[in-house]
Design a protein around this motif. Structure first.
Motif, mmCIF file in Angstrom:
data_model
loop_
_atom_site.group_PDB
_atom_site.id
_atom_site.type_symbol
_atom_site.label_atom_id
_atom_site.label_comp_id
_atom_site.label_asym_id
_atom_site.label_seq_id
_atom_site.Cartn_x
_atom_site.Cartn_y
_atom_site.Cartn_z
ATOM 1 N N ALA A 190 10.782 17.722 3.756
ATOM 2 C CA ALA A 190 9.489 17.270 4.285
ATOM 3 C C ALA A 190 8.640 16.622 3.202
ATOM 4 O O ALA A 190 7.941 15.643 3.428
ATOM 5 N N THR A 191 8.720 17.195 2.028
ATOM 6 C CA THR A 191 7.873 16.649 0.954
ATOM 7 C C THR A 191 8.449 15.383 0.351
ATOM 8 O O THR A 191 7.730 14.580 -0.223
ATOM 9 N N GLU A 192 9.733 15.185 0.535
ATOM 10 C CA GLU A 192 10.360 14.028 -0.112
ATOM 11 C C GLU A 192 9.785 12.716 0.416
ATOM 12 O O GLU A 192 9.624 11.743 -0.311
ATOM 13 N N THR A 193 9.463 12.722 1.715
ATOM 14 C CA THR A 193 8.968 11.472 2.317
ATOM 15 C C THR A 193 7.659 11.022 1.685
ATOM 16 O O THR A 193 7.295 9.854 1.747
ATOM 17 N N GLN A 194 6.910 11.968 1.100
ATOM 18 C CA GLN A 194 5.612 11.586 0.517
ATOM 19 C C GLN A 194 5.693 11.324 -0.984
ATOM 20 O O GLN A 194 4.683 11.060 -1.620
ATOM 21 N N LEU A 195 6.851 11.411 -1.511
ATOM 22 C CA LEU A 195 6.964 11.310 -2.971
ATOM 23 C C LEU A 195 6.522 9.971 -3.518
ATOM 24 O O LEU A 195 6.084 9.867 -4.669
ATOM 25 N N ASP A 196 6.611 8.939 -2.690
ATOM 26 C CA ASP A 196 6.314 7.600 -3.188
ATOM 27 C C ASP A 196 4.837 7.402 -3.483
ATOM 28 O O ASP A 196 4.455 6.534 -4.243
ATOM 29 N N THR A 197 3.989 8.182 -2.838
ATOM 30 C CA THR A 197 2.569 7.840 -2.896
ATOM 31 C C THR A 197 1.761 8.670 -3.863
ATOM 32 O O THR A 197 0.769 8.193 -4.386
ATOM 33 N N ARG A 199 -1.491 4.917 -10.235
ATOM 34 C CA ARG A 199 -0.960 6.279 -10.137
ATOM 35 C C ARG A 199 0.541 6.245 -9.873
ATOM 36 O O ARG A 199 1.305 7.025 -10.440
ATOM 37 N N GLN A 200 0.921 5.312 -9.002
ATOM 38 C CA GLN A 200 2.338 5.217 -8.668
ATOM 39 C C GLN A 200 3.149 4.866 -9.924
ATOM 40 O O GLN A 200 4.228 5.407 -10.148
ATOM 41 N N ALA A 201 2.560 3.964 -10.709
ATOM 42 C CA ALA A 201 3.280 3.594 -11.938
ATOM 43 C C ALA A 201 3.385 4.790 -12.886
ATOM 44 O O ALA A 201 4.373 4.962 -13.592
ATOM 45 N N GLN A 202 2.323 5.618 -12.867
ATOM 46 C CA GLN A 202 2.330 6.771 -13.758
ATOM 47 C C GLN A 202 3.335 7.837 -13.324
ATOM 48 O O GLN A 202 3.968 8.487 -14.144
ATOM 49 N N VAL A 203 3.468 8.034 -11.999
ATOM 50 C CA VAL A 203 4.318 9.122 -11.528
ATOM 51 C C VAL A 203 5.773 8.696 -11.357
ATOM 52 O O VAL A 203 6.617 9.522 -11.019
ATOM 53 N N ALA A 204 6.054 7.430 -11.568
ATOM 54 C CA ALA A 204 7.411 6.935 -11.295
ATOM 55 C C ALA A 204 8.502 7.743 -12.001
ATOM 56 O O ALA A 204 9.477 8.160 -11.351
#
Lengths: 465, 348
Positions: A196-203, A156-161
């Motif tokens: 606040a949402t930026e911190t979760q962007l990686d996952t 998923r991470q690869a897809q959303v990169a």
């Protein structure tokens, strides 16, 4: 019989493949775990592409398939395994071997008997597919589940990169805009939400969607507060081009003051017609809302929207244009689009991209920060072999004549059976003398008929427990 | 039709290699099983709780070997042999071995007799060994010289008196018994002579129920009579047993078992290396294979399996392994060595 062997081969190959595949999966997950660990310890290490992760599993599985097929290719090996597992009493192996030898004796009868046996022999009961690592499933299943979840996360991470890169650029733009205009409460609130949402962007993709929703809200609220958007201005200019070409050109050129003045002098009816026509091209525009109002009221509001109201409004419109530009395209301008509106640098007309698509792409690379210091695994805990534990070689007979060496003479003060101390002393003496006695007996050529007497003697003098 | 060369005579053998003779072979196998089973049933009418010994003695009978029965007094060893003779309808003789027994007492001797013309001449008077089934009771009580006379007859199937060779009757089966308890005044059989016995069987002590049955049969009822089983086709059946094939992989099992008992072989098991002086001889492998063939036929098969060989490992090898003094002092038995060899081979 041959048919049974073929069936057995299929089952044995499948079972062998399952076993090897289980090992392959364990190895694949282990390798993935090691690579993940290395990535955590050394962030500069190259990221493993998704295709490589796939090969990490596919190659061992393919290898397992090849090994399983080649291992059970031989009929003889299948027959041997079948005979070893089932109560076939070596029937299959015997028939195979007899079929290659010259027919003699009972060969034909053996074949006939085995054929009859094979007809009633059930492979299904004998060769049940065994689940690999069945004993350790209670440990392995949770581990596999965790590994699977981690794998899915990686995918998923690869897809959303790419989308993450775009979203980060958007967030950066919003952040800078908020810094420049601390008096704009709505902008500050939306910027905080985005932080606040930026911190979760990686996952996951979900924060990205939230960020985009927040951006849309921000855009809507900014737009509702004031000026016409560039699209609305263009649509209005097109609608007014016939009635008032000057006004139209003012709107297109962004000359708000002149446009507002011309608009206020126009006939309300013609303004209403222009609004109606412009609203036909823009479905969700405030122009449609204006067109539904009375011509006078609509003209008054429109004049307010068009007229300039200071630097703040100008910056807003520039920011909105920039957000629209980013949303529509696009990471192409993200390198420069991070500059804040009203900052001076990156100043460009609304709707016009400053840089070429793909140029100066400064998207942040993947990976996470971490220590580059590798402390290593430390010393080898397994240790080395102790040379003192090694065997000193076979026992040797020492040269010399029996009886010439030291003799053991001990006097016991009581019979071994009666006195515990004497019994202990006798056991000690017996243990000391036994090796010498065995050595001596081994040297002597004792007649077979007399060996029983020697044996009885040694049995008689053995200390009793 | 295959033939066997024996004593210069070509004897027709019952096995026909023609594939069309499958029915004939199957009939012969069925006859073998039937004969074996009828003999066994007949013996079990008289003997209680000696199933293993009965099966061993009958196997030795069809394998043309000899058996050594070991057991405490009163366990029916003598009765077992006598019952076999009765069930098979064969000549039976019993020799009670004592220290003063001479070879001529068992083989026979030349007597001077007068013929019808009044002339005196030597005439061979055969001893008790010239019977189909010979019971050598307490064989370890006779001197080695007398034992050797018997064992020569066992191996060579003939006895030589005054330079004249006298063949034994066919079939010829010696069933020797020995008592493991009383050792005073005995002459234990040398290992080389023990090796001549195909099997060494243990007569086990009966259980409580079996003792009840023995009491019932021997004190309340008239002693059961064994009906003789027709044995005209016995030679053909023996030949048929030998024709049962064993592939090399299966033969390798017997070879591996025998070699595992030798202390100085690569195949030997740890206990053999430590406690064995001499391992089993090649006769051990022959015995294993012959007994396994009989087991295979009784199981309805026409080929030998590894499990057949394993089943006979103890009776066929236990008397062929000579322990060293360390092994004897430690109380190790040859059975323990064989069991380790069986376990090392993967089947036990």
């Amino acid at each position: 019989m041959r048919q049974k062997l073929r069936q057995a081969r299929r089952r044995l190959t499948g079972e062998h493949f399952l076993g090897l595949a289980a090992w392959a999966l364990v190895l694949g997950f282990s390798a993935l775990g090691i690579l993940r660990g290395v990535a955590l310890v050394a962030p500069k290490s190259p990221n493993l592409p998704l295709s490589a992760v796939g090969w990490l599993f596919l190659l061992p599985l393919a290898f397992a398939a090849v090994v399983a097929i080649t291992h059970w290719w031989s009929d003889r090996r299948v027959a041997k395994e079948l005979d070893a597992r089932a109560s076939t009493h070596d029937r299959f192996l015997t028939v195979l071997d007899l079929s290659t030898a010259e027919p003699a004796g009972l060969t034909s009868t053996v074949q006939r008997e085995v054929t009859r046996f094979a007809a009633t022999f059930s492979l299904r009961q004998t060769l049940r597919l065994q689940i690999p690592f069945r004993r350790y499933l209670w440990i392995l299943l949770p581990l596999l589940a965790l590994a699977g979840i981690e794998g899915m996360r990686q995918i998923r991470q690869a897809q959303v990169a790419p989308e993450q890169i775009q979203a980060k650029a958007l967030l950066a733009a919003v952040r800078k805009a908020a810094e420049k205009h601390p008096e704009d409460q709505a902008l500050q609130e939306e910027a905080q939400k985005l932080e606040a949402t930026e911190t979760q962007l990686d996952t996951s993709l979900e924060p990205l969607r939230e960020a985009l929703r927040a951006l849309a809200d921000l855009e809507q609220s900014l737009a509702a507060q004031g000026q016409l958007t560039p699209g609305e201005s263009r649509a209005l200019a097109d609608a007014l081009s016939a009635a008032n070409p000057q006004l139209a050109s003012d709107l297109r050129a962004g000359s708000q003051e002149a446009a507002a003045k011309s608009l206020s002098q126009l006939d309300p009816e013609s303004v209403a017609k222009a609004l109606e026509e412009a609203a036909r091209h823009l479905e969700k525009s405030r122009l449609r809302e204006l067109s539904s109002q009375s011509p006078e009221e609509a003209q008054t509001r429109l004049v307010k929207m068009v007229s300039p109201s200071g630097e703040n409004k100008s910056n807003r419109s520039r920011f909105l244009a920039q957000v629209q530009d980013l949303k529509s395209g696009s990471s192409q301008t993200q390198g420069e689009a991070t500059s804040a509106p009203g900052e001076g640098e990156g100043d460009f007309p609304p709707g016009k991209k400053k840089s070429d698509p793909g140029e100066n792409d400064q998207a942040p690379p993947g990976g996470s920060p971490g220590s580059e210091e590798d402390k290593g695994r430390g010393s080898d805990l397994a240790g080395e072999a102790d040379p003192t534990q090694k065997s000193s070689g076979p026992d040797e007979f020492l040269p010399g004549t029996s009886g010439d060496g030291a003799s053991l003479v001990e006097i016991f003060r009581a019979s071994g059976r009666d006195d515990p101390e004497a019994r202990q002393a006798y056991r000690s003496a017996y243990d000391s003398a036994q090796p010498a006695a065995l050595d001596s007996v081994n040297r002597e050529e004792i007649p077979p008929g007399s060996r029983i007497l020697v044996r009885r003697y040694f049995e008689a003098i053995r200390p009793k427990e | 039709m295959t033939t066997e060369r024996q004593s210069g005579i070509r004897i027709p053998v019952a096995i026909d290699p023609n594939p069309m003779s499958n029915e004939k072979n199957e009939k012969l196998a069925a006859e073998f099983c039937d004969t074996f089973q009828r003999l066994r049933t007949g013996m079990e009418k008289v003997l209680v709780g000696q199933d293993e010994a009965i099966r061993g003695v009958l196997t030795a009978f069809f394998a043309e070997g000899h058996a050594l029965l070991e057991g405490a007094p009163g366990l029916g060893k003598t009765a077992l042999v006598r019952t076999l003779a009765d069930a098979a309808g064969l000549d039976f003789s019993r020799i009670q071995f004592t220290p003063d027994l001479m070879p001529s007492d068992i083989i026979g001797t030349n007597l001077i007799v007068e013929n019808e013309h009044g002339r005196k001449q030597f005439q061979f008077e055969p001893g008790p060994i010239f019977a189909n089934i010979v019971l050598a009771d307490e064989i370890n009580r006779a001197t080695p010289k007398t034992q050797s006379a018997l064992l020569e007859a066992m191996q060579e199937k003939h006895a030589t008196v005054a330079g004249v060779s006298h063949p034994m009757k066919k079939p010829f089966l010696v069933l020797a018994t020995q008592n493991p308890i009383e050792m005073e005044g005995t002459y234990p059989l040398p290992e080389a002579q023990l090796d001549r016995f195909l099997l060494k069987l243990h007569a086990k002590y009966p259980s409580g129920d079996e003792l009840h049955e023995i009491l019932h049969r021997t004190t309340r009822e008239v002693a059961p009579v064994v009906t003789p089983v027709p044995m005209e086709n016995a030679p053909a059946l023996r030949e048929f047993v030998r024709a049962v094939p064993a592939v090399r992989e299966v033969e390798a099992r017997a070879v591996q078992l025998v070699l595992a008992t030798h202390p100085d072989r690569a195949e030997s098991v740890p206990s053999a290396k430590k406690f064995v002086r001499y391992g089993a001889s090649p006769r051990g492998a022959q015995a294993l294979m012959l007994c396994a063939k009989i087991s295979a036929l009784l199981d309805g098969r026409f080929h030998v399996a590894k499990s057949d060989i394993d089943a006979w490992a103890l009776p066929a090898l236990r008397h062929r392994i000579i322990l060293n003094f360390e092994g004897e002092a430690e109380g190790i038995t040859s059975e323990a060595v064989i069991n380790e060899a069986l376990a090392a081979g993967g089947l036990s």
